[in-house]
Enzyme design. Structure first.
Site, PDB file in Angstrom:
ATOM      1  CG  ASP A 211      -1.735  -1.193   1.420  1.00  0.00           C
ATOM      2  OD1 ASP A 211      -2.235  -1.714   0.411  1.00  0.00           O
ATOM      3  OD2 ASP A 211      -1.905  -1.629   2.583  1.00  0.00           O
ATOM      4  CG  ASP A 250      -3.111  -4.142  -1.714  1.00  0.00           C
ATOM      5  OD1 ASP A 250      -4.229  -4.322  -2.243  1.00  0.00           O
ATOM      6  OD2 ASP A 250      -2.822  -4.599  -0.597  1.00  0.00           O
ATOM      7  NE  ARG A 306     -10.539  -3.597  -2.325  1.00  0.00           N
ATOM      8  CZ  ARG A 306      -9.535  -4.458  -2.145  1.00  0.00           C
ATOM      9  NH1 ARG A 306      -8.394  -4.034  -1.647  1.00  0.00           N
ATOM     10  NH2 ARG A 306      -9.701  -5.736  -2.459  1.00  0.00           N
TER      11      ARG A 306
END
Length: 434
Positions: A211, A250, A306
């Site tokens: 991330d 990610d 998301r």
């Protein structure tokens, strides 16, 4: 009343204009930036204001105030639990010191060409990769983790000076409390060694590990006025292997593994696929009662999914601006297992190919509180739209309209959604504070 609300919010943000103005320098850090480093999260400003609140390194002594310009300096400056203020200057690149970037991190026994040849479903079948080549990939990932993951200590404030960028890095907040991160641009936390997961979905998927920023097993974290982007390495330009996009990114800001009491405010998330995962597993266990997060005055521009996806937590989503379009758009709010989303006065600018019914997605949840949303579809006029009604009209089973709680931790007035599209894009993102 609406104009007074807008004026009150603008007045409350007066510090932004003050810090953006030229100021007398003391060493490498301006007066305004020094004041910024001493700021704590305001009272009642979202979930991160709970308990002891979030002060970061605001009490640091002079010897624990650092200006960093490279990876090694950043690693050293953010370590440990002593209160500290860390100013980032220029671009700090996780590939610093590597001759060849990703290639320099690869285990000698790994190559992508060999991996593709060995685990092609036509040859290997649809079972998870195993054996020496997969083990070499795992070792390669471990090499990258050691080099590009920056582990932040407790009681830390990190401030980006004007133009500060973290590139090819993951800022990891894990098992520590009381962290503030502001005014940074995060760029391209590329996973050099994605994993092929043949049983992920009907066709399999490539999955990456890194991330841009990750919050795990931590509390009282404030993430404010940052920009998150893949830069010149977007997901849309990745190759396709085994019939699936080669996913090298990610999340932008993931909050998982029992983390809680997080406020993310005035950030800009630009042109990404996966943006924010709150809760990493459907397993009922230690995440229950955790993952409490506030998202306010953020911009989600051109991202696909998301925004966020939520499991278990009580998540307050208010006064955010969403601009979504394109065939790749999947959903904005993911209503996951035992999630409790309270979404109020958000604004959506939808491309002509995205409908209001696509904003919410059911990932195993039962309800979402959604109120005060405004939508502009294509070039049409903005109008109030009940997104939950739009979702329920096209999907079965229906989601309920009461997530079971009402937020109380909000600092300042909640803007009417029609003002969000005017104010928030101007104020959100890095470069607005110093």
């Amino acid at each position: 009343m609406q104009l007074r609300q807008l004026a009150a919010v603008a007045a409350g943000l007066g510090m932004v204009a003050a810090f953006a103005a030229p100021a007398r320098a003391e060493g490498e850090v301006s007066w305004g930036a020094r004041q910024l480093g001493r700021q704590a999260l305001p009272a009642n400003d979202g979930w991160a204001a709970s308990g002891p609140g979030t002060t970061g390194g605001s009490t640091a002594t002079e010897e624990n105030i650092h200006v960093v310009e490279n990876r090694a300096e950043l690693v050293a400056a953010v370590a440990g639990a002593t209160p500290k203020i860390v100013y980032v200057k220029g671009t700090v690149d996780g590939f610093d010191g590597l001759d060849g970037g990703c290639a320099a991190l690869a285990d000698p026994a790994y190559s992508l060409d060999a991996y593709l040849a060995a685990y092609d479903p036509a040859v290997w079948g649809r079972v998870n990769p195993s054996g020496p080549l997969e083990e070499a990939r795992v070792r390669s990932v471990a090499n990258q983790t050691r080099h590009t993951q920056i582990n932040v200590g407790a009681n830390t404030t990190i401030i980006g000076l004007r133009g500060a960028t973290l590139k090819h890095l993951t800022l990891m907040v894990d098992r520590v409390n009381n962290v503030i991160v502001r005014n940074l641009t995060f760029v391209d936390a590329q996973d050099c060694f994605p994993a092929w997961s043949p049983t992920d979905g009907d066709l399999g998927n490539w999955n990456s590990q890194f991330d841009l920023m990750s919050v795990r097993r931590s509390e009282n974290v404030w993430v404010d006025h940052n920009t998150f982007t893949d830069g010149d390495n977007p997901d849309s330009e990745q190759p396709v292997y085994f019939g699936r996009p080669y996913q090298v990114h990610d999340g932008a800001l993931d909050i998982t593994h029992t983390a809680s009491l997080v406020t993310a405010s005035y950030n800009r998330f630009s042109a990404r696929d996966k943006v924010m995962l709150i809760g990493s597993s459907n397993t009922v266990g230690p995440d229950v009662g955790r993952l409490n997060v506030t998202l306010h005055h953020n911009v989600f521009d051109g991202s696909l999914q998301r925004l966020p996806r939520v499991r278990f937590g009580q998540v307050d989503i208010y006064n955010n601006y969403y601009k979504v379009a394109g065939d790749g758009f999947s959903y904005a709010w993911g209503v996951g297992v035992q999630s409790s989303i309270y979404a109020e006065n958000n604004f959506f600018a939808l491309g002509a190919d995205v409908s209001a019914a696509e904003i919410i997605y059911d990932w195993g949840g039962t309800a979402i509180t959604e109120k005060g949303t405004w939508v502009r579809s294509g070039k049409g006029r903005p109008a109030a739209v009940d997104l939950l009604d739009a979702y329920n009209a096209e999907h079965d089973p229906d989601l309920g309209a009461d997530s079971g709680w009402t937020p109380t931790l909000r600092n300042g007035p909640v803007l009417p959604a029609q003002f969000v599209s005017i104010l928030v894009p101007v104020l959100a993102g890095a470069g607005r504070l110093c």
